[in-house]
Design an enzyme around this catalytic site. Structure first.
Site, mmCIF file in Angstrom:
data_model
loop_
_atom_site.group_PDB
_atom_site.id
_atom_site.type_symbol
_atom_site.label_atom_id
_atom_site.label_comp_id
_atom_site.label_asym_id
_atom_site.label_seq_id
_atom_site.Cartn_x
_atom_site.Cartn_y
_atom_site.Cartn_z
ATOM 1 N N ARG A 78 0.857 -1.186 0.000
ATOM 2 C CA ARG A 78 0.000 0.000 0.000
ATOM 3 C C ARG A 78 0.891 1.235 0.000
ATOM 4 N NH1 ARG A 78 -3.857 -0.639 4.567
ATOM 5 N NH2 ARG A 78 -4.825 -2.130 3.145
ATOM 6 N N ARG A 147 -2.189 6.248 9.848
ATOM 7 C CA ARG A 147 -2.034 5.840 8.456
ATOM 8 C C ARG A 147 -2.200 7.028 7.504
ATOM 9 N NH1 ARG A 147 -4.657 -0.244 8.130
ATOM 10 N NH2 ARG A 147 -3.519 -1.125 9.907
ATOM 11 N N LYS A 214 -4.524 0.393 14.640
ATOM 12 C CA LYS A 214 -4.421 1.417 13.602
ATOM 13 C C LYS A 214 -5.161 2.693 14.003
ATOM 14 C CE LYS A 214 -8.239 -0.818 11.131
ATOM 15 N NZ LYS A 214 -8.607 -1.564 9.917
ATOM 16 N N LYS A 216 -6.645 6.479 12.179
ATOM 17 C CA LYS A 216 -6.928 7.102 10.891
ATOM 18 C C LYS A 216 -7.413 8.536 11.078
ATOM 19 C CE LYS A 216 -8.115 2.657 8.774
ATOM 20 N NZ LYS A 216 -9.173 1.866 8.087
ATOM 21 N N CYS A 436 -14.680 -3.285 -1.414
ATOM 22 C CA CYS A 436 -13.322 -3.663 -1.021
ATOM 23 C C CYS A 436 -12.818 -4.775 -1.946
ATOM 24 C CB CYS A 436 -13.293 -4.113 0.431
ATOM 25 S SG CYS A 436 -14.098 -5.710 0.731
ATOM 26 N N CYS A 442 -8.067 -11.281 -0.262
ATOM 27 C CA CYS A 442 -8.077 -10.922 1.156
ATOM 28 C C CYS A 442 -8.288 -12.160 2.019
ATOM 29 C CB CYS A 442 -9.170 -9.899 1.440
ATOM 30 S SG CYS A 442 -9.255 -9.446 3.188
ATOM 31 N N CYS A 481 -16.356 -8.844 4.345
ATOM 32 C CA CYS A 481 -16.343 -9.229 5.758
ATOM 33 C C CYS A 481 -16.772 -8.026 6.575
ATOM 34 C CB CYS A 481 -14.952 -9.731 6.176
ATOM 35 S SG CYS A 481 -13.773 -8.411 6.529
ATOM 36 N N CYS A 485 -13.638 -2.129 5.563
ATOM 37 C CA CYS A 485 -12.696 -1.360 4.740
ATOM 38 C C CYS A 485 -13.410 -0.487 3.713
ATOM 39 C CB CYS A 485 -11.724 -2.306 4.044
ATOM 40 S SG CYS A 485 -10.632 -3.200 5.168
#
Length: 572
Positions: A78, A147, A214, A216, A436, A442, A481, A485
């Site tokens: 990424r 991120r 994480k 954001k 996603c 994934c 899922c 995302c």
């Protein structure tokens, strides 16, 4: 008080970070191991901080297992693009890397980053090195750190865009990890961007074990909420007056992920806690990061995001602690209005007199097909564009930006030549959709998303046409899922993969992204999805008020029971 006094209760990832020598670990040894296409177990965690995940082609796993072979491991890289703006030269580099080392497509993410897929281990170092040579990087694109920092990319909406973009870059630079491990492993003597040789490896903001999970941060410039500001740990909403940037309203505590069957997890939208002048933004962001560093849950990673910290210790406590660490209090929030969290398509002239063309990219996947040469066309534009840029949106689209009056017809000629003008002739449902990656890459996906959503939207569009509302915009989000995302809980219609071919259906989010949806039906196949939506769309067509969006209609007519508390989110 922090949860993390007893080290025996810490998650295994916390121990890996502590022993990692500021993210160096044994990654270099893992890369040299030719016995496997994977990394050592601890390095599979650490490499996330360097911007990469281990993946495999799940559709080949069964066949390879029968051949007594390990999964066909590869890596996703990424690439951070702070504020979403890349130069034509950087687009060229990423495009070249996809051809040389990976899947011959580009993935534009919902957080304004590039993703390269199918990078094999022996090409990993060279790929990241070449990314750095373009003055982009992958450090902190994943992992338990702040991120990629997002920002609205359509400057025609506001005269303050350039000022907001500058703050975006300052926050991104300020919160980028200071470890030298990234440059030592991936760049070495050819280092282009990075700390001086004498710089310490200590992390003045993150500390030795970084964050619990994480983090954001996003900026948004009203009236556009195209970055879904409420879905992030920290959101900064630009406040302007007569073309002057006054500062930002601050939101905290957003996050989309949850786990099926675990009622301690839930999506949450952020709370607006006040206003700050522009010069205070990096300081406020840093202090919020350190509060999460000190009070976040390091024992159970499913409950470790900032939203859970806020709900556990209390919003008032977090605000008081923020004021204590800052040494001053935030001002009362200032009024603002969001009208949409979608993109505006086609050519629009900016306040600077230059031109911006937003192109629809299905599922964020830049690829060539028999009908549309999307990747070749965008590459041709990158090869000729002087002084312009490429702007990745939070909706997986791209803006060809800063185009001069002289170059605009040349860009349009290439759009026509490669079929990209016709590529934009899709329904408003497609234009307001996000998916996603999901299967087959994934490892967390329960079902399809990117490869399936376009065909499902086609069928939903037929239903809407039958009811006379075919061009009514409705936001549709699909993920494979529940981790969120693609921000499915902010779709007026949201699909979350439950099993192969089965999706939970969520309804009722707002069109501008300030209200979540709720679970309406569970584990539906395609036929059941269409049978469920058809009568609801029919009612909406007959009973809606003028200019009333689909999600607002569902709430007004009480066709759904909306839970306004995140902790009451329905998990079935």
């Amino acid at each position: 008080m922090s949860l993390n006094q007893d080290k025996s209760k810490l998650s295994e990832v916390e121990h890996i970070k502590e022993k990692s020598k500021y993210l160096e670990g044994t990654i270099q040894d893992s890369l040299k191991d030719e016995v496997t296409g994977n990394l050592y177990a601890q390095d599979q965690q650490l490499i996330k901080f360097h911007g990469s995940y281990v993946q495999s082609d799940r559709e080949l796993d069964k066949e390879r297992k029968g051949q007594k072979l390990e999964p066909l491991y590869s890596f996703m890289i990424r690439v951070r693009v702070p504020g979403g703006i890349a130069t034509p030269q950087q687009w060229q580099v990423i495009d070249d890397l996809a051809t040389k080392y990976g899947m011959p497509t580009l993935k534009l993410t919902t957080r304004q980053a590039f993703e390269l897929h199918n990078i094999y281990k022996h090409n990993l170092k060279q790929t990241i090195k070449e990314i750095n040579a373009s003055l982009l990087n992958s450090i902190a694109a994943c992992g338990d750190v702040n991120r990629n920092v997002m920002n609205t990319v359509n400057p025609h909406t506001s005269a303050v865009h350039d000022a907001v973009q500058e703050v975006t870059r300052r926050v991104s630079d300020h919160l980028t990890p200071k470890t030298t491990a990234y440059y030592k492993i991936w760049v070495n003597e050819d280092q282009v961007v990075g700390p001086d040789e004498e710089a310490p490896v200590e992390e003045p903001i993150y500390g030795k074990t970084y964050l619990p999970r994480k983090f954001k941060i996003t900026f948004a410039i009203p009236p556009y909420n195209d970055t879904d500001v409420y879905a992030h740990d920290v959101g900064l909403i630009a406040i302007e007056d007569n073309g002057q940037l006054l500062g930002f309203n601050v939101t905290i505590g957003g996050g989309m992920g949850m786990t099926f069957g675990d009622e301690s997890t839930y999506p949450r939208i952020g709370n607006v806690i006040g206003f700050i002048p522009t010069e205070n933004v990096p300081d406020v962001c840093e202090k919020l990061v350190t509060i999460q560093r000190d009070y976040g849950n390091r024992e159970n990673r499913k409950n470790s995001r900032f939203k859970y910290t806020i709900d556990r210790v209390g919003l008032d406590f977090v605000k008081e602690e923020l004021h204590r660490r800052l040494g001053y209090e935030l001002e009362p929030a200032k009024p603002f209005v969001f009208t949409t969290n979608g993109d505006s398509y086609g050519w629009i002239q900016g306040v600077n007199g230059r031109w911006y063309n937003t192109l629809y990219i299905e599922g964020g996947r830049v690829k060539d097909t028999e009908r549309f040469q999307l990747r070749k066309g965008l590459r041709a534009i990158a090869d000729m564009l002087e002084g312009g840029d490429f702007r990745l949106t939070g909706n997986q689209n791209v803006v060809i930006g800063n185009v001069s009056e002289e170059q605009k017809p040349l860009v349009q000629q290439l759009l026509d030549e490669y079929g990209l003008t016709a590529h934009q002739e899709v329904s408003s449902l497609h234009q307001h959709s996000i998916a996603c990656v999901a299967l087959n890459l994934c490892p967390l996906a329960n079902s399809e998303a990117e490869r399936y959503l376009p065909s499902l939207i086609d069928k939903i569009h037929v239903l809407m046409d039958n009811h006379g509302i075919g061009e009514q915009p409705i936001t549709i989000r699909m993920t494979g899922c529940p981790n969120g995302c693609g921000r499915p809980y902010l779709g007026e219609i949201g699909f979350v993969g439950r099993a192969p071919g089965k999706y939970n259906l969520y309804l009722g989010a707002s069109f501008n992204g300030d209200r979540m949806n709720v679970l309406y039906r569970e584990a539906l196949n395609e036929e059941e999805i269409l049978e469920t939506l058809d009568p609801i769309l029919g009612q909406y067509a007959k009973e809606r008020n003028p200019d009333e969006h689909f999600g607002d209609y569902l709430v007004r007519k009480e066709l759904i029971r909306h839970n306004y508390s995140s902790s009451d989110f329905h998990h079935n």
